[in-house]
Design a protein around this motif. Structure first.
Motif, PDB file in Angstrom:
ATOM      1  N   GLY A 178       0.805  -1.218   0.000  1.00  0.00           N
ATOM      2  CA  GLY A 178       0.000   0.000   0.000  1.00  0.00           C
ATOM      3  C   GLY A 178       0.837   1.266   0.000  1.00  0.00           C
ATOM      4  O   GLY A 178       1.975   1.273   0.469  1.00  0.00           O
TER       5      GLY A 178
ATOM      6  N   THR B 213      -0.105   5.721   6.336  1.00  0.00           N
ATOM      7  CA  THR B 213      -0.704   5.210   5.103  1.00  0.00           C
ATOM      8  C   THR B 213      -1.308   6.359   4.318  1.00  0.00           C
ATOM      9  O   THR B 213      -1.690   7.397   4.885  1.00  0.00           O
ATOM     10  CB  THR B 213      -1.798   4.173   5.393  1.00  0.00           C
ATOM     11  OG1 THR B 213      -2.867   4.819   6.093  1.00  0.00           O
ATOM     12  CG2 THR B 213      -1.258   2.994   6.199  1.00  0.00           C
TER      13      THR B 213
ATOM     14  N   ARG C 201       2.314   4.766   1.005  1.00  0.00           N
ATOM     15  CA  ARG C 201       2.645   5.337   2.308  1.00  0.00           C
ATOM     16  C   ARG C 201       3.400   6.654   2.127  1.00  0.00           C
ATOM     17  O   ARG C 201       4.152   6.820   1.177  1.00  0.00           O
ATOM     18  CB  ARG C 201       3.511   4.369   3.107  1.00  0.00           C
ATOM     19  CG  ARG C 201       2.897   2.988   3.233  1.00  0.00           C
ATOM     20  CD  ARG C 201       3.677   2.048   4.095  1.00  0.00           C
ATOM     21  NE  ARG C 201       3.573   2.329   5.519  1.00  0.00           N
ATOM     22  CZ  ARG C 201       2.486   2.118   6.265  1.00  0.00           C
ATOM     23  NH1 ARG C 201       1.396   1.659   5.705  1.00  0.00           N
ATOM     24  NH2 ARG C 201       2.488   2.368   7.554  1.00  0.00           N
TER      25      ARG C 201
ATOM     26  N   SER D  54      -4.220   6.396   2.951  1.00  0.00           N
ATOM     27  CA  SER D  54      -5.623   6.593   3.345  1.00  0.00           C
ATOM     28  C   SER D  54      -5.716   7.449   4.607  1.00  0.00           C
ATOM     29  O   SER D  54      -6.583   8.324   4.704  1.00  0.00           O
ATOM     30  CB  SER D  54      -6.330   5.253   3.529  1.00  0.00           C
ATOM     31  OG  SER D  54      -5.694   4.476   4.510  1.00  0.00           O
TER      32      SER D  54
END
Length: 104
Positions: free
Chosen positions: A48, A77, A50, A79
């Motif tokens: 993912g 992250t 970062r 998100s």
């Protein structure tokens, strides 16, 4: 990667003076061409996207967004970063303030 593009735009919005280049396989941000004292980078591993702060250990993080237990580097992250844009801009600005500080 839309998430990486959004994260890039978020980081860039923290300060118009930021410079970017691909360094160490990551889109990396600095000021004044000082790549030795880079500020942060966007990592895109399979696990993912970062946002990584080179001297993250020096940053105040009142929202508790940063993770990591390494000696210097802290990250979050994409998100989490995108859900907290003002806090991320504050972290980038603080990283600028600490850009050339040495760590023990």
């Amino acid at each position: 990667m839309a998430e990486a593009d959004e994260l890039t735009a978020l980081v860039a919005s923290a300060d118009a003076r930021l410079e970017t280049a691909t360094k160490w396989g990551r889109l990396t941000f600095t000021l004044g061409g000082d790549w030795h004292h880079w500020l942060c980078a966007i990592a895109t591993p399979k696990s993912g996207v970062r946002l990584v702060f080179h001297k993250g250990v020096l940053l105040a993080d009142p929202a508790g967004l940063l993770t990591g237990s390494g000696r210097y580097v802290r990250e979050l992250t994409a998100s989490t970063a995108l859900a907290h844009p003002e806090e991320v801009r504050a972290l980038v600005r603080e990283a600028i303030a600490h850009q050339t500080e040495l760590l023990d």
